[in-house]
Design a protein around this motif. Structure first.
Motif, PDB file in Angstrom:
ATOM      1  N   ASP A 270      63.630  32.754  50.115  1.00  0.00           N
ATOM      2  CA  ASP A 270      63.401  31.381  50.568  1.00  0.00           C
ATOM      3  C   ASP A 270      62.987  31.316  52.035  1.00  0.00           C
ATOM      4  OD1 ASP A 270      65.898  32.355  51.300  1.00  0.00           O
ATOM      5  OD2 ASP A 270      66.916  30.433  51.085  1.00  0.00           O
ATOM      6  N   ASP A 298      65.892  30.200  44.932  1.00  0.00           N
ATOM      7  CA  ASP A 298      66.102  28.814  45.323  1.00  0.00           C
ATOM      8  C   ASP A 298      67.289  28.720  46.280  1.00  0.00           C
ATOM      9  OD1 ASP A 298      65.648  26.052  45.288  1.00  0.00           O
ATOM     10  OD2 ASP A 298      67.132  25.752  43.713  1.00  0.00           O
ATOM     11  N   ALA A 300      69.244  25.600  49.357  1.00  0.00           N
ATOM     12  CA  ALA A 300      69.152  24.279  49.980  1.00  0.00           C
ATOM     13  C   ALA A 300      67.923  24.200  50.874  1.00  0.00           C
ATOM     14  CB  ALA A 300      70.419  24.007  50.795  1.00  0.00           C
ATOM     15  N   CYS A 302      64.989  25.464  50.340  1.00  0.00           N
ATOM     16  CA  CYS A 302      63.824  25.128  49.511  1.00  0.00           C
ATOM     17  C   CYS A 302      63.803  23.643  49.159  1.00  0.00           C
ATOM     18  CB  CYS A 302      63.842  25.942  48.215  1.00  0.00           C
ATOM     19  SG  CYS A 302      63.627  27.713  48.433  1.00  0.00           S
ATOM     20  N   ARG A 303      64.983  23.057  49.023  1.00  0.00           N
ATOM     21  CA  ARG A 303      65.064  21.673  48.568  1.00  0.00           C
ATOM     22  C   ARG A 303      64.928  20.653  49.687  1.00  0.00           C
ATOM     23  NH1 ARG A 303      68.984  24.458  45.566  1.00  0.00           N
ATOM     24  NH2 ARG A 303      70.702  23.717  46.890  1.00  0.00           N
ATOM     25  N   ARG A 308      58.942  20.053  49.122  1.00  0.00           N
ATOM     26  CA  ARG A 308      59.990  20.850  48.489  1.00  0.00           C
ATOM     27  C   ARG A 308      59.352  22.021  47.758  1.00  0.00           C
ATOM     28  NH1 ARG A 308      63.337  17.813  44.544  1.00  0.00           N
ATOM     29  NH2 ARG A 308      61.299  17.046  43.896  1.00  0.00           N
ATOM     30  N   THR A 310      58.666  24.990  45.118  1.00  0.00           N
ATOM     31  CA  THR A 310      58.838  25.530  43.769  1.00  0.00           C
ATOM     32  C   THR A 310      59.590  26.854  43.904  1.00  0.00           C
ATOM     33  OG1 THR A 310      56.848  24.484  42.909  1.00  0.00           O
ATOM     34  CG2 THR A 310      57.616  26.463  41.775  1.00  0.00           C
ATOM     35  N   VAL A 313      65.317  29.447  40.106  1.00  0.00           N
ATOM     36  CA  VAL A 313      66.720  29.040  40.200  1.00  0.00           C
ATOM     37  C   VAL A 313      67.569  30.003  39.388  1.00  0.00           C
ATOM     38  CG1 VAL A 313      68.377  27.189  39.752  1.00  0.00           C
ATOM     39  CG2 VAL A 313      66.025  26.632  40.446  1.00  0.00           C
ATOM     40  N   GLU A 347      61.697  26.379  38.770  1.00  0.00           N
ATOM     41  CA  GLU A 347      61.793  24.937  39.004  1.00  0.00           C
ATOM     42  C   GLU A 347      60.543  24.476  39.763  1.00  0.00           C
ATOM     43  OE1 GLU A 347      63.378  21.117  38.925  1.00  0.00           O
ATOM     44  OE2 GLU A 347      64.235  22.903  37.978  1.00  0.00           O
ATOM     45  N   ARG A 349      58.198  22.311  41.872  1.00  0.00           N
ATOM     46  CA  ARG A 349      58.396  21.199  42.799  1.00  0.00           C
ATOM     47  C   ARG A 349      57.062  20.884  43.465  1.00  0.00           C
ATOM     48  NH1 ARG A 349      63.503  24.148  44.568  1.00  0.00           N
ATOM     49  NH2 ARG A 349      65.157  23.315  43.223  1.00  0.00           N
TER      50      ARG A 349
END
Length: 359
Positions: A270, A298, A300, A302-303, A308, A310, A313, A347, A349
Motif C-alpha cells: 500500500d 489493502d 486504511a 488505501c481507503r 481511493r 483498488t 483485501v 476490491e 475502487r
C-alpha cells in the motif's frame, strides 16, 4: 523494589513444606487434592509465576516463541502488513499465555545467528519464520537445531490444485517445517483479469525485495497470467524495490518516463501504491484517467487516499493466527504440514478505470 514471590513464600502462607508446593505447582503426585487446591490458590493470590529460565534448564518448555525480521528497519515503520500479522500471532499466543520474543536484524546471517543463540539459551520453544527466500538457509538450520518452526509462505513453487490445505502430506514429501501460504497466483489472476477487462494492455508491476520467494512467485504469476490473456513479453514487466515509499516513487518515475509507459501499475504494498499516485500527480498524470493503480495489500491508507485505491483485501491478522496455531500444533507433537490461507479478494475502487482513449 517489589520482590517476586517464591516457592518459600507460598509454603509459608499455605502452611506446607516447599516440596509440597513444588509437587502441587508441577502437577506431580504427593499431595492431596485439597492441599493442591490451597497451594494453587495461595500462589495466585501472591502473583507467583514460574521462572521461564529455570523451566528451560530443567527441560521444560520456556513458554515463549520467537519472530525475527531481517528487513531494512526504515521499511517496517510505514507498512501495515507486519503489524497486522503480529497482532494475529499475538492473539493466539496470548490465549495460551505464551510470550512472543521479537527482534529486528540487518540481514539473513544475523537472523540465523539469533536462532542459534535462542536455541543455545533455550529462550524459545519454536519460531515463526517470515519472508522465505528462493535460496533459503533457514529451514536446514532450524531442522539441524530441532527447533520447531512455521514459515509464513513457502520457499519453493506450490501447486495449489494438488495440495490439500488441511491434511498432512504423505511420508515421502513431509516438509522439514510447517508452512502457511498465500495463493499469489490466484491473487495475481484477479488483478490481471480486472485490468485487462478494463482495456489495459501495458501493465507494470512494482514488486518487493528481490530474492524473496513471494516476490519471485508474483513476478512469475504476472508473466503467466499475461500469457493467458494474450499479452506479449513487452506489454508487462516487473521491477524490484525494498518496499519503501522512496523506492516505490523512484521506480514509478522511471517507468512513467519510458517511451511507451504503462497505463496501469500494480504495487506490492500500500505504501508504494500511495507514493506512485503522488508521483503521477507531480507529473500531471491523472489517476485513474491517465494511469490506473492497484495495491497488493489493502489498508486504511488505501481507503483514505484520494482517489481511493483498488486493492487486494485479505485477512492478514487471520494469516498470523493460522501461523501461530500451526506452531502450537507442532509444539504439541503434531506433524509438519502446509496450509493455505484464504484467497485475497480484489476490491475495485476509484484508482482503476479504462485506459485513455488515445491508447
Amino acid at each position: 523494589m517489589a520482590r517476586r514471590p517464591t516457592i518459600k513464600d507460598i509454603a509459608r502462607q499455605a502452611g506446607v513444606s516447599e516440596s509440597a508446593v513444588s509437587f502441587a505447582l508441577n502437577n506431580r503426585p504427593g499431595v492431596s487434592q485439597d492441599t493442591r487446591a490451597r497451594i494453587r490458590r495461595v500462589a495466585e493470590e501472591l502473583g507467583w509465576q514460574p521462572n521461564s529460565a529455570a523451566r528451560a534448564l530443567s527441560g521444560e518448555q520456556s513458554g515463549a516463541v520467537g519472530l525475527v525480521l531481517a528487513r531494512p528497519a526504515h521499511t517496517l515503520g510505514v507498512e501495515s502488513f507486519f503489524l497486522q500479522l503480529v497482532s494475529g500471532i499475538q492473539e493466539v499466543l496470548a490465549a495460551g499465555r505464551i510470550a512472543l520474543l521479537f527482534q529486528v536484524v540487518e540481514d539473513l546471517d544475523a537472523e540465523c545467528a539469533v536462532y542459534r543463540r535462542w536455541w543455545a539459551e533455550r529462550r524459545v520453544d519454536g519460531v515463526v519464520v517470515v519472508d522465505p527466500r528462493t535460496d533459503d538457509p533457514r529451514p536446514a538450520l532450524l531442522e539441524q537445531l530441532a527447533l520447531p518452526a512455521v514459515t509464513v509462505g513457502e520457499t519453493g513453487p506450490v501447486s495449489v490444485s494438488s495440495a490439500s490445505s488441511d491434511s498432512a502430506p504423505s511420508d515421502s514429501v513431509v516438509p522439514a517445517l510447517s508452512a502457511v501460504r498465500a495463493d499469489d497466483a490466484g491473487a495475481m489472476a484477479q488483478v490481471l483479469d480486472h485490468l485487462h477487462g478494463l482495456g489495459h494492455r501495458r501493465i507494470a508491476h512494482v514488486a518487493g525485495m528481490p530474492g524473496l520467494a513471494h516476490t519471485e512467485r508474483r513476478i512469475t504469476s504476472l508473466r503467466a497470467e499475461a500469457r493467458r490473456l494474450g499479452l506479449g513479453p513487452g506489454q508487462v514487466r516487473s521491477v524490484t524495490t525494498d518496499y519503501s515509499d522512496a523506492e516505490g516513487a523512484e521506480a514509478t518515475r522511471r517507468i512513467l518516463a519510458e517511451p511507451e509507459p504503462p497505463t496501469a501499475i500494480v504495487y506490492d504494498n500500500d505504501v508504494m501504491a500511495v507514493a506512485g499516485v503522488a508521483v503521477a500527480s507531480e507529473l500531471g498524470i491523472p489517476v485513474p484517467g491517465g494511469l490506473s493503480v492497484v495495491a497488493w495489500d489493502d489498508s486504511a491508507l488505501c481507503r483514505v487516499t484520494r482517489p481511493r485505491l483498488t486493492a487486494l483485501v485479505r485477512d492478514t491478522a487471520g494469516f498470523g493466527r493460522l501461523a501461530a496455531e500451526e506452531l502450537l500444533a507442532l509444539l504439541a507433537g503434531g506433524r509438519p504440514r502446509s496450509r493455505e490461507s484464504e484467497l485475497p479478494r480484489l476490491e475495485p475502487r476509484e484508482s482503476t478505470a479504462p485506459p485513455p482513449a488515445a491508447y
